[in-house]
Design a protein around this motif. Structure first.
Motif, mmCIF file in Angstrom:
data_model
loop_
_atom_site.group_PDB
_atom_site.id
_atom_site.type_symbol
_atom_site.label_atom_id
_atom_site.label_comp_id
_atom_site.label_asym_id
_atom_site.label_seq_id
_atom_site.Cartn_x
_atom_site.Cartn_y
_atom_site.Cartn_z
ATOM 1 N N GLY A 32 0.802 -1.217 0.000
ATOM 2 C CA GLY A 32 0.000 0.000 0.000
ATOM 3 C C GLY A 32 0.831 1.261 0.000
ATOM 4 O O GLY A 32 2.058 1.225 0.141
ATOM 5 N N TRP A 33 0.139 2.358 -0.208
ATOM 6 C CA TRP A 33 0.745 3.688 -0.161
ATOM 7 C C TRP A 33 0.090 4.492 0.955
ATOM 8 O O TRP A 33 -1.136 4.441 1.141
ATOM 9 N N PHE A 34 0.912 5.222 1.663
ATOM 10 C CA PHE A 34 0.475 6.077 2.749
ATOM 11 C C PHE A 34 1.079 7.457 2.521
ATOM 12 O O PHE A 34 2.015 7.612 1.748
ATOM 13 N N ARG A 35 0.547 8.433 3.226
ATOM 14 C CA ARG A 35 1.148 9.759 3.162
ATOM 15 C C ARG A 35 1.008 10.451 4.503
ATOM 16 O O ARG A 35 0.106 10.147 5.285
ATOM 17 N N GLN A 36 1.928 11.363 4.752
ATOM 18 C CA GLN A 36 1.874 12.156 5.972
ATOM 19 C C GLN A 36 2.241 13.587 5.635
ATOM 20 O O GLN A 36 3.368 13.867 5.196
ATOM 21 N N ALA A 37 1.279 14.458 5.819
ATOM 22 C CA ALA A 37 1.488 15.889 5.593
ATOM 23 C C ALA A 37 2.031 16.522 6.875
ATOM 24 O O ALA A 37 1.813 15.998 7.967
ATOM 25 N N PRO A 38 2.707 17.654 6.749
ATOM 26 C CA PRO A 38 3.248 18.325 7.943
ATOM 27 C C PRO A 38 2.154 18.596 8.963
ATOM 28 O O PRO A 38 1.105 19.145 8.630
ATOM 29 N N GLY A 39 2.385 18.194 10.192
ATOM 30 C CA GLY A 39 1.440 18.451 11.268
ATOM 31 C C GLY A 39 0.210 17.574 11.275
ATOM 32 O O GLY A 39 -0.707 17.805 12.071
ATOM 33 N N LYS A 40 0.173 16.584 10.385
ATOM 34 C CA LYS A 40 -1.002 15.712 10.306
ATOM 35 C C LYS A 40 -0.619 14.260 10.548
ATOM 36 O O LYS A 40 0.550 13.890 10.433
ATOM 37 N N GLU A 41 -1.613 13.440 10.872
ATOM 38 C CA GLU A 41 -1.377 12.023 11.054
ATOM 39 C C GLU A 41 -1.188 11.340 9.706
ATOM 40 O O GLU A 41 -1.657 11.820 8.672
ATOM 41 N N ARG A 42 -0.500 10.204 9.765
ATOM 42 C CA ARG A 42 -0.326 9.424 8.546
ATOM 43 C C ARG A 42 -1.668 8.910 8.051
ATOM 44 O O ARG A 42 -2.512 8.489 8.837
ATOM 45 N N GLU A 43 -1.845 8.932 6.742
ATOM 46 C CA GLU A 43 -3.108 8.536 6.113
ATOM 47 C C GLU A 43 -2.870 7.404 5.130
ATOM 48 O O GLU A 43 -1.959 7.476 4.299
ATOM 49 N N GLY A 44 -3.676 6.375 5.211
ATOM 50 C CA GLY A 44 -3.623 5.314 4.215
ATOM 51 C C GLY A 44 -4.247 5.800 2.929
ATOM 52 O O GLY A 44 -5.377 6.291 2.944
ATOM 53 N N VAL A 45 -3.543 5.670 1.816
ATOM 54 C CA VAL A 45 -4.007 6.193 0.530
ATOM 55 C C VAL A 45 -4.614 5.089 -0.329
ATOM 56 O O VAL A 45 -5.683 5.257 -0.909
ATOM 57 N N SER A 46 -3.910 3.967 -0.424
ATOM 58 C CA SER A 46 -4.370 2.897 -1.306
ATOM 59 C C SER A 46 -3.740 1.582 -0.876
ATOM 60 O O SER A 46 -2.664 1.564 -0.271
ATOM 61 N N CYS A 47 -4.410 0.497 -1.215
ATOM 62 C CA CYS A 47 -3.912 -0.837 -0.871
ATOM 63 C C CYS A 47 -4.229 -1.793 -2.009
ATOM 64 O O CYS A 47 -5.290 -1.671 -2.657
ATOM 65 N N MET A 48 -3.307 -2.726 -2.273
ATOM 66 C CA MET A 48 -3.499 -3.710 -3.329
ATOM 67 C C MET A 48 -3.151 -5.097 -2.800
ATOM 68 O O MET A 48 -2.111 -5.287 -2.168
ATOM 69 N N ASP A 49 -4.024 -6.067 -3.061
ATOM 70 C CA ASP A 49 -3.744 -7.455 -2.707
ATOM 71 C C ASP A 49 -2.900 -8.093 -3.807
ATOM 72 O O ASP A 49 -3.205 -7.934 -4.988
ATOM 73 N N SER A 50 -1.886 -8.855 -3.403
ATOM 74 C CA SER A 50 -0.985 -9.429 -4.399
ATOM 75 C C SER A 50 -1.585 -10.639 -5.097
ATOM 76 O O SER A 50 -1.171 -10.985 -6.207
ATOM 77 N N ASN A 51 -2.568 -11.309 -4.481
ATOM 78 C CA ASN A 51 -3.083 -12.541 -5.094
ATOM 79 C C ASN A 51 -3.970 -12.267 -6.294
ATOM 80 O O ASN A 51 -3.863 -12.943 -7.323
ATOM 81 N N ASP A 52 -4.838 -11.267 -6.196
ATOM 82 C CA ASP A 52 -5.766 -11.003 -7.299
ATOM 83 C C ASP A 52 -5.712 -9.570 -7.812
ATOM 84 O O ASP A 52 -6.462 -9.211 -8.722
#
Length: 126
Positions: free
Chosen positions: A35-55
């Motif tokens: 997956g991809w995450f992001r963290q902006a200055p002064g903010k909590e980390r946010e989950g952006v996207s996730c991909m399963d490897s099987n399908d």
């Protein structure tokens, strides 16, 4: 040793596009989600996207749905994040992460990743 290395960050104008890549190496077991995450200055980390490897099934945070696309290149062992219609609020350090669990088994915001990259900075500004 497991390694995730992000690349492709930089400065882009609002409305522009960037493509991030995550190169994975050293896995002794196949990861089941990446997956991809992001963290902006002064903010909590946010989950952006996730991909399963099987399908290859994918999911996205509401804030990026319709603008970001996660994909994989098996030949290069990379996972990419195509980011279109970028907004200033997309400015953040973007991290790649991998999990032994599938995306649906992770917590809210894809919490519970096992491996992390060091991040790449994306700045959206005119």
């Amino acid at each position: 040793q497991v390694q995730l290395v992000e690349s492709g960050g930089g400065l882009v104008q609002p409305g522009g596009s960037l493509r991030l890549s995550c190169a994975a190496s050293g896995f002794t077991l196949d990861y089941n989600a990446i997956g991809w995450f992001r963290q902006a200055p002064g903010k909590e980390r946010e989950g952006v996207s996730c991909m399963d490897s099987n399908d290859g099934s994918t999911s996205y945070a509401d804030s990026v749905k319709g603008r970001f696309t996660i994909s994989r290149d098996n030949a290069k062992n990379t996972v990419n994040l195509q980011m279109n219609s970028l907004k200033p609020e997309d400015t953040a350090v973007y991290y790649c992460a991998a999990a032994l669990s599938y995306c649906s088994a992770l917590g809210g915001g894809y919490a519970g990743m096992d491996y992390w990259g060091k991040g790449t900075l994306v700045t959206v500004s005119s």
